[in-house]
Design a protein around this motif. Structure first.
Motif, PDB file in Angstrom:
ATOM      1  N   ARG A  92     -61.231  -2.183  16.056  1.00  0.00           N
ATOM      2  CA  ARG A  92     -62.603  -2.633  16.295  1.00  0.00           C
ATOM      3  C   ARG A  92     -63.624  -1.658  15.719  1.00  0.00           C
ATOM      4  NH1 ARG A  92     -63.005  -5.192  22.460  1.00  0.00           N
ATOM      5  NH2 ARG A  92     -61.150  -6.488  22.324  1.00  0.00           N
ATOM      6  N   GLY A  98     -62.196  -8.771  18.772  1.00  0.00           N
ATOM      7  CA  GLY A  98     -62.724  -8.572  20.125  1.00  0.00           C
ATOM      8  C   GLY A  98     -63.663  -9.696  20.520  1.00  0.00           C
ATOM      9  N   PHE A 156     -64.037 -12.895  18.380  1.00  0.00           N
ATOM     10  CA  PHE A 156     -63.074 -13.990  18.218  1.00  0.00           C
ATOM     11  C   PHE A 156     -63.747 -15.261  18.723  1.00  0.00           C
ATOM     12  CE2 PHE A 156     -59.365 -10.958  18.258  1.00  0.00           C
ATOM     13  CZ  PHE A 156     -58.827 -11.388  17.057  1.00  0.00           C
ATOM     14  N   THR A 167     -57.498  -5.073  29.304  1.00  0.00           N
ATOM     15  CA  THR A 167     -58.357  -5.918  28.489  1.00  0.00           C
ATOM     16  C   THR A 167     -57.538  -6.588  27.393  1.00  0.00           C
ATOM     17  OG1 THR A 167     -60.216  -4.450  28.971  1.00  0.00           O
ATOM     18  CG2 THR A 167     -60.420  -5.855  27.018  1.00  0.00           C
ATOM     19  N   LEU A 168     -57.843  -7.839  27.159  1.00  0.00           N
ATOM     20  CA  LEU A 168     -57.097  -8.659  26.198  1.00  0.00           C
ATOM     21  C   LEU A 168     -57.201  -8.074  24.785  1.00  0.00           C
ATOM     22  CD1 LEU A 168     -55.555 -11.389  26.309  1.00  0.00           C
ATOM     23  CD2 LEU A 168     -57.710 -12.505  25.685  1.00  0.00           C
ATOM     24  N   ASP A 169     -56.058  -7.853  24.168  1.00  0.00           N
ATOM     25  CA  ASP A 169     -56.028  -7.318  22.809  1.00  0.00           C
ATOM     26  C   ASP A 169     -55.718  -8.450  21.822  1.00  0.00           C
ATOM     27  OD1 ASP A 169     -55.903  -5.558  20.603  1.00  0.00           O
ATOM     28  OD2 ASP A 169     -54.950  -4.007  21.810  1.00  0.00           O
ATOM     29  N   ALA A 175     -52.925 -11.628  21.603  1.00  0.00           N
ATOM     30  CA  ALA A 175     -53.068 -12.985  22.147  1.00  0.00           C
ATOM     31  C   ALA A 175     -53.444 -13.972  21.046  1.00  0.00           C
ATOM     32  CB  ALA A 175     -54.126 -13.005  23.256  1.00  0.00           C
ATOM     33  N   PHE A 176     -54.323 -13.554  20.150  1.00  0.00           N
ATOM     34  CA  PHE A 176     -54.786 -14.452  19.098  1.00  0.00           C
ATOM     35  C   PHE A 176     -53.729 -14.597  18.001  1.00  0.00           C
ATOM     36  CE2 PHE A 176     -58.325 -12.735  21.431  1.00  0.00           C
ATOM     37  CZ  PHE A 176     -59.018 -13.889  21.769  1.00  0.00           C
TER      38      PHE A 176
END
Lengths: 256, 256
Positions: B50, B118, B121, B155-157, B160-161
């Protein structure tokens, strides 16, 4: 799984079979009229969760389809029933257009429910869901379709966000819509028809055809909507028949 | 995989090991000073994508860490090298802050490159990537971490995507950062150190420890950052040691 010689009910997927966005697929309106004339009970099963049922019906009627609301089983309404049956108080991440149909998120949730938020899937909302999943809340999803056909091409469906949240959280989602067996069974139970006496017509090999077969219902795959040529040669999902479109599926049933 | 009796290099993960957001982990600044005093060559390996390397270094220095830019290997810079080596013209979905470091998207791309966008998205950007993947473009991702520790919690990294796009497209991503073996090997080759003579210190069981082990490097897991108690009992990922924090890892190496 062979087609029944005398089917007693026909289950029909909507998007990709009868229409794409707000355009009827050529021949589908007249084919549905012909199918109605046969007197067979019809039910329409949709995993579309970006719109409430009322708007889905209005859109179908505007395209010329003779379909009423009580013939349509949606993944949203099946989820609403499941939440009520289990007495859950979910946190919802859904499309704003179905908020009125599904209800509001609870401040102290005991479950997470995901619908197809579409363009409203945003990082912060997904991170909120992720954190609830890491706390151990049950993970209920209306569908986990990979993609659907829109007028400008194949389009990312909510399955991507389900799979992504499963990956990061290490948790497994429970699917309410197709291909879940209860989603099909509820409809057939209402009609009093045995699975082997029904037929499903769909454009999604995994969720329509695969789901129907798992529920004991023979499936006809149409070559419209999200259909891709490779779907005809899948190692495990084998439709009872593959036809060009909905009109051809109706013709096939009439000839049975 | 045992720790070397006389390590010749130490590879250190950044976020979750030395700091969380802009806060140094207690004891980490002094522990790094002590490790420096041992004269061992150090390298810092981060999957954080990021921020550009310059900002990562400035942030570490502001927290009191004595680290220079050329000691840091980032997944962004490793991706830039890989893209150049292969002569690719990618479509990028990355955080806007690294656009200057990675370059601009090409109008007629021959590959898709994903970083951790982050909060950036967004559905439309993901759908664009999905459609390029369905056209068959190679899918290159800087990392596929599940989550990271921020000051307000796990926290979602970007994993996932990545996992979501893989699911919907049926395509498999190539990972450039940890746990990819070349990401570790490049650093060790520069130092001229054999994997078994190095040690990695990290807080991510799968991507730090699992990746290092696959590259032949013994790994020390710290109980800070994204560490969770279940990580100590994983069936396949077994760290060479598990210690409370970075300071304890340095003490362990000093005692070796």
């Amino acid at each position: 799984m062979p087609l029944p010689t005398a089917p007693r009910a026909v289950l029909i997927d909507l998007a990709g079979v009868l229409h794409i966005d707000d355009q009827a697929i050529p021949g589908a309106v007249r084919a549905l009229e012909a199918l109605r004339a046969s007197g067979l009970p019809l039910r329409f099963l949709t995993n579309t969760t970006r719109s409430p049922r009322g708007r889905i019906v209005a859109s179908l009627q505007a395209m010329g389809f003779d379909i009423t609301a009580d013939e349509i089983q949606t993944a949203v309404l099946a989820t609403r029933r499941l939440v009520a049956q289990r007495g859950l108080h979910p946190h919802y991440l859904v499309h704003p257009d179905i908020a009125g149909e599904i209800g509001a998120s609870h401040a102290t949730p005991d479950a997470v429910v995901l619908g197809d938020a579409g363009p409203h899937f945003a990082y912060d909302a997904l991170n909120t869901v992720f954190r609830l999943l890491m706390q151990g809340l049950p993970f209920i999803v209306m569908a986990r379709n990979r993609y659907f056909m829109a007028r400008d091409g194949l389009t990312l469906d909510m399955g991507a966000f389900v799979a992504g949240l499963e990956y990061s959280s290490g948790r497994q989602a429970e699917v309410v819509g197709k291909p879940a067996e209860p989603f099909f069974r509820t409809v057939l139970d209402e009609l009093g028809v045995a699975p082997a006496d029904a037929v499903l017509i769909g454009d999604d090999l995994a969720d329509d055809i695969g789901g129907a077969h798992a529920a004991g219902i023979p499936g006809i795959l149409v070559r419209t909507g999200k259909f891709r040529p490779a779907d005809e040669h899948h190692p495990t999902h084998r439709p009872a028949a593959v036809v060009d479109d909905f009109a051809a599926a109706v013709a096939l049933l009439a000839a049975a």
